[in-house]
Write an enzyme that holds these catalytic residues in place. Sequence first.
Site, PDB file in Angstrom:
ATOM      1  N   LYS A  59     -50.140 -49.070  20.537  1.00  9.51           N
ATOM      2  CA  LYS A  59     -50.387 -49.413  19.953  1.00  9.51           C
ATOM      3  C   LYS A  59     -49.211 -49.748  18.313  1.00  9.51           C
ATOM      4  CE  LYS A  59     -53.287 -46.175  19.336  1.00  9.51           C
ATOM      5  NZ  LYS A  59     -54.867 -45.023  18.861  1.00  9.51           N
ATOM      6  N   ARG A  62     -63.269 -42.907  26.577  1.00 14.19           N
ATOM      7  CA  ARG A  62     -63.030 -41.820  27.179  1.00 14.19           C
ATOM      8  C   ARG A  62     -63.398 -40.603  26.614  1.00 14.19           C
ATOM      9  NH1 ARG A  62     -56.922 -42.321  25.443  1.00 14.19           N
ATOM     10  NH2 ARG A  62     -56.972 -40.271  25.559  1.00 14.19           N
ATOM     11  N   HIS A  77     -44.178 -42.410  14.059  1.00 20.18           N
ATOM     12  CA  HIS A  77     -45.218 -42.267  13.910  1.00 20.18           C
ATOM     13  C   HIS A  77     -45.927 -40.640  13.905  1.00 20.18           C
ATOM     14  CE1 HIS A  77     -49.708 -42.843  15.655  1.00 20.18           C
ATOM     15  NE2 HIS A  77     -49.100 -41.561  16.544  1.00 20.18           N
TER      16      HIS A  77
HETATM   17  N1  URA Z   1     -54.916 -40.940  19.340  1.00 17.64           N
HETATM   18  C1  URA Z   1     -54.633 -41.795  19.683  1.00 17.64           C
HETATM   19  O1  URA Z   1     -53.845 -42.951  19.202  1.00 17.64           O
HETATM   20  N2  URA Z   1     -54.838 -42.294  21.542  1.00 17.64           N
HETATM   21  C2  URA Z   1     -55.192 -41.209  21.955  1.00 17.64           C
HETATM   22  O2  URA Z   1     -55.423 -40.686  23.347  1.00 17.64           O
HETATM   23  C3  URA Z   1     -56.034 -39.633  21.324  1.00 17.64           C
HETATM   24  C4  URA Z   1     -55.295 -39.584  20.030  1.00 17.64           C
END
Ligand code: URA
Length: 434
Positions: free
Chosen positions: A187, A168, A82
Amino acid sequence: MRMIDIIEKKRDGQALTTDEIQFVVAGYTSGDIPDYQVSALLMAIYFQGMTEQERADLTLSMVESGDQIDLSAIEGIKVDKHSTGGVGDTTTLILGPLVAAIDVPVAKMSGRGLGHTGGTIDKLEAVPGFHVELTSDEFTKLVNEIKVAVMGQSGNLTPADKKLYALRDVTATVNSIPLIASSIMSKKIAAGADAIVLDVKTGAGAFMKDEKQARELAEAMVRIGNNVGRKTMAVISDMSQPLGFAIGNALEVKEAIDTLKGEGPEDLTELCLELGSYMVYLSEKASSLEEARQKLEHAIDNGKALERFKEFLAGQGGDESVVDNPSKLPQAEHRIELPAENAGTVSEIVADNVGTAAMWLGAGRATKDSQIDLAVGLMLDKKVGDKVEKGESLVTIYANDLSQVEKVKETLLESIKITTQKVTVPTLIVGTVT
Ligand code: URA
Ligand code: CA
């Protein structure tokens, strides 16, 4: 359990228990806990931080909020890579076939998304016939046979993260290391990999502009991964200038082919070998990073990596002859060089501005409904540290829509800085966390 007590506890700097974190995440996902209370908690977390245990609990609670991909039908240790996102980052296209050539299984779920260029799937769709609509049986079969396949994202992964991230975004709480680290790791973990290699970018083109913060994020994510039972390692790499030369979809496919042949840009090749070594090592196909790297170099030298790329394309309906004949990829109508206004040495190529210029040409999506033009983009003719004569080309613009070209040229001239003084080339691999 009452939400107000949990907010108060975090406000006063105490750590939340596993049960309390699960209560918040499950309650917010189901809609039982309102935005205003979760907003207050997020702001308290922003100021008070989270312990290592809280971060692991938050990550797992988000993983459990939705579907999890089961990759158990795929043989071997599945390693996912990632990147926190950069400009012209072609590494995924290269690493898939490269590590697959030494039998590391790569079961990639990918998306399209917004950005300077398309995502991995968009880029691969520049290859005529290539498609990612696979059933899960087809996907498993391809990974077992060829060791690499890419599938479009399906299922309802980490709905809690989607909701929390959106909240957020409007409450000034995105920029919190524990929240970012848990969000990204949830994720990856829901996507089913056994081990994870992270490429945390730093510099102008990155989410974490500053090196200290990038290291902190890398360390936070590696700890979460290891604490929840997925071996995780991170590389911190420079994204002050774009990676490689190509920024654009078909252009990056061509750049990936060159790199798999051993003829790619030096920085891109180096980063792929570094990240690839960690993937091979974590997949237990080598007993040291040095041995892993030798295997990767060998797969490039003996043509196996390139051969594997052809098999991967063909496995998903793609025309593998593009590898030997890249002119079969979508071609832009116009190629326009951008001459330097002064002689000197290139001191800076501001990555995010260059990425935005590529997007204006149509290489990426500004909104989720934008149409991508796979043929267009930019090819850097110079990188930081290169000498340039007045009138020599700095970058070649590949365009179909000429209406954007003046604006693109202007931005590029402002973003590519030339000096007559001595230039220090940024270090590509800034650090590693293992
Ligand atoms: N990318 C993400 O997937 N989550 C975050 O909180 C910030 C960047
Ligand atoms: Ca590139």
